[in-house]
Design an enzyme around this catalytic site. Structure first.
Site, mmCIF file in Angstrom:
data_model
loop_
_atom_site.group_PDB
_atom_site.id
_atom_site.type_symbol
_atom_site.label_atom_id
_atom_site.label_comp_id
_atom_site.label_asym_id
_atom_site.label_seq_id
_atom_site.Cartn_x
_atom_site.Cartn_y
_atom_site.Cartn_z
ATOM 1 N N ASP A 269 -0.059 8.763 3.429
ATOM 2 C CA ASP A 269 0.821 8.506 3.244
ATOM 3 C C ASP A 269 1.520 8.106 5.239
ATOM 4 O O ASP A 269 0.543 8.542 6.057
ATOM 5 C CB ASP A 269 1.912 9.083 3.118
ATOM 6 C CG ASP A 269 1.794 9.444 1.418
ATOM 7 O OD1 ASP A 269 1.633 7.470 0.660
ATOM 8 O OD2 ASP A 269 1.977 9.865 0.557
ATOM 9 N N LEU A 270 2.069 7.364 5.419
ATOM 10 C CA LEU A 270 2.532 7.452 7.139
ATOM 11 C C LEU A 270 4.215 7.525 6.905
ATOM 12 O O LEU A 270 4.996 7.366 6.545
ATOM 13 C CB LEU A 270 2.796 5.783 7.674
ATOM 14 C CG LEU A 270 2.793 6.070 9.151
ATOM 15 C CD1 LEU A 270 1.889 6.881 10.276
ATOM 16 C CD2 LEU A 270 2.283 4.719 9.644
ATOM 17 N N ILE B 261 7.538 5.900 6.324
ATOM 18 C CA ILE B 261 7.803 4.677 6.601
ATOM 19 C C ILE B 261 6.445 3.875 5.854
ATOM 20 O O ILE B 261 6.683 2.260 6.509
ATOM 21 C CB ILE B 261 7.212 4.462 7.541
ATOM 22 C CG1 ILE B 261 6.257 4.951 8.338
ATOM 23 C CG2 ILE B 261 9.384 5.351 8.124
ATOM 24 C CD1 ILE B 261 6.390 5.075 10.312
ATOM 25 N N ASP C 246 -12.782 -2.557 13.792
ATOM 26 C CA ASP C 246 -11.620 -2.543 12.906
ATOM 27 C C ASP C 246 -10.844 -3.528 13.563
ATOM 28 O O ASP C 246 -9.728 -3.463 12.954
ATOM 29 C CB ASP C 246 -11.871 -1.528 11.793
ATOM 30 C CG ASP C 246 -11.164 -2.219 10.382
ATOM 31 O OD1 ASP C 246 -11.112 -3.890 10.555
ATOM 32 O OD2 ASP C 246 -10.610 -1.899 10.067
#
Length: 547
Positions: free
Chosen positions: A297-298, A290, A405
């Site tokens: 990478d997700l 996705i 963050d």
């Protein structure tokens, strides 16, 4: 069975909270104010504790408007019981058992349903009984009965009390709070039936952060055995929760191959920091990619039939710094659990297959919501998001974790609109000296002391929150006409801050200026921010702003 919550669980997605009318919000504030006044008039000890007003408002705030409209405000102290049970459900580690309360209540007898109870003369030979409080969420007939009781008490006629006793009977009210799971209400209803209880009324409420408050009025149990009923139900609820947990985390005997060609061996929240996996019998299903970045990478997948997000580090770009951040993120995620922090399921820490598994947040990031979907947040909606973020950050800071963050890209929404803090790759546990150095985070949201490589503490996150708040307000990228480096130089050398729109609510202007103050010691902490935001929601709801 009377279902008291017309804002039912099945309708939450179709009727999201941001579509509630200003009138209903004002009604909620009115009920909150009346309950608060009554508790203080009763000299309830808890109501005199500093900050109680805000805690009480937070309770009403997370529950649907129907909770306030249906409750019997004469029983203001019941709200404290509901508040306590929800706390037990949210923080089960602090509880000694399931979040349940059982008490006797007085309800109108069904035989009197078709008669006017205050007008019938046949009462003189009826024996009096002990009176119990009415249910917390009385039906119209019980409200009528309670009003009649008040009238009779004012008249001070004992025969009238005898009559009231004839037409009112004691029953048990059972209040249960739990993590709101699919089919939970039907499971609890079945549990009541198996116990031999006859449900007369049921009121089901779901909180915005995914918990339930279910109230049942039941018959079928001896009135003198209230404590026994509580013990029996607590034992059955505990067993039900264990069964649900086993089903959710059920073992699968063999590993399965993911769609991208590597094997997923998952690990549970009991993460071992020595680099070894701690589960080796559970599997993930990898469904589709996705998102993709420089270092990872997700993927969307499932874990024991539950949707999850799988962050997979790219082997080609793997270096020592990336691995260190990866292990740091897992170490932090494995130690924290809060409704406004993305839930951690596990990780694989054996190179080259490095990945971590968290809950899948179907609503995406707030950054995409604002800048890609071009969503415009009303003031009540903005406050809801800000409160969610503040809750999560308050929890992190209380556990000595500095995010470092905080930005809209690291704030995700679930399918109920609840916002949760994520991405702890550069987060750090605050050391005992209180001094932290080194540049980290993203320039547009970064505090000046961090940009300058000066020592900093948790107040650096507060500065970033101020920039996030401005972004929620305007829907714009901070310093959009400057490069990130130009923005950083402006913040440090010129005291540059984003321009606040002219017609911004004065309280919001005040909060923004306090959060991004140049001096970290002059910035509020997240406990103060949360208190401020809760106060502001009362004012906004009371005036109907943003609708």
């Amino acid at each position: 069975m009377h279902m008291g919550d017309t804002e039912s669980r099945s309708s939450r997605i179709c009727n999201p909270w941001w579509n509630q009318s200003g009138r209903k919000q004002r009604q909620k504030v009115e009920v909150y104010s009346e309950v608060l006044t009554r508790l203080k008039e009763l000299n309830v000890k808890e109501a005199s504790v500093p900050g109680f007003d805000d805690e009480l408002w937070a309770h009403f705030y997370y529950l649907p408007t129907r909770y306030a409209l249906d409750m019997n405000v004469e029983r203001a102290q019941d709200v404290l019981m509901h508040k306590r049970l929800l706390h037990m459900a949210r923080f089960p580690a602090t509880a000694t058992g399931p979040a349940i309360e059982v008490r006797l209540v007085q309800v109108r007898a069904s035989s009197a349903a078709n008669s006017r109870i205050c007008d019938t003369p046949q009462y003189s030979d009826i024996p009096a009984t002990i009176f119990h409080p009415p249910p917390a969420f009385a039906s119209s007939s019980n409200l009528e009965l309670d009003q009649c009781k008040s009238q009779l008490q004012a008249e001070d006629k004992s025969r009238h009390f005898n009559f009231y006793a004839h037409y009112a009977r004691p029953m048990h009210e059972i209040t249960i709070s739990n993590n709101d799971k699919p089919k939970l209400l039907s499971q609890l209803t079945s549990l009541m039936s198996e116990t031999g209880l006859d449900i007369q009324e049921a009121h089901a409420f779901s909180t915005l952060d995914g918990y339930s408050l279910d109230v049942f009025v039941v018959g079928g149990w001896p009135v003198e055995e209230t404590e026994k009923l509580k013990r029996v139900l607590a034992k059955k609820i505990q067993k039900l929760e264990e069964q649900l947990q086993l089903k959710e985390n059920g073992t699968i005997p063999t590993a399965e191959q993911g769609n991208n060609g590597f094997k997923f061996i998952s690990s549970h929240v009991n993460f071992a920091t020595n680099g070894n996996d701690v589960w080796d019998e559970r599997c993930l299903r990898c469904e589709k990619k996705i998102a993709s970045g420089s270092f990872s990478d997700l993927y969307k997948g499932t874990f024991c039939n539950q949707d999850v997000a799988i962050k997979v580090l790219k082997e080609d770009n793997l270096n020592e710094n990336i691995q260190r951040e990866f292990y740091q993120e897992i170490c932090i995620l494995s130690k924290i659990q809060h409704k406004n922090v993305v839930r951690f399921f596990g990780a694989c820490t054996k190179p080259p297959n490095l990945y971590l598994v968290t809950e899948y947040m179907s609503g995406g990031s707030i950054y995409d919501f604002l800048h890609i979907k071009k969503a415009v947040l009303s003031l009540p909606w903005l406050l809801r998001v800000a409160i969610d973020v503040s809750e999560g950050m308050k929890y992190l800071h209380q556990n000595n974790i500095i995010h470092r963050d905080l930005k809209t890209a690291n704030l995700l929404m679930d399918d109920k609109g609840v916002v949760k803090v994520t991405d702890f790759g550069v987060a750090r546990v605050h050391n005992q000296s209180g001094v932290m150095t080194a540049e980290t985070g993203t320039y547009r949201w970064m505090a000046p002391e961090v940009i300058e490589h000066k020592p900093y503490d948790h107040k650096a996150d507060v500065y970033s929150f101020g920039i996030v708040l401005w972004e929620l307000l305007t829907g714009k990228l901070p310093y959009e006409h400057l490069s990130p480096l130009q923005a950083a130089v402006g913040v440090v050398q010129k005291g540059l801050r984003p321009k606040i729109p002219r017609h911004t609510h004065p309280m919001l202007v005040e909060l923004l200026n306090r959060c991004w103050h140049q001096d970290p010691s002059s910035r509020p902490n997240f406990s103060e921010i949360l208190e401020f935001l809760l106060h502001m929601t009362i004012k906004v709801a009371g005036k109907g702003d943003g609708n």
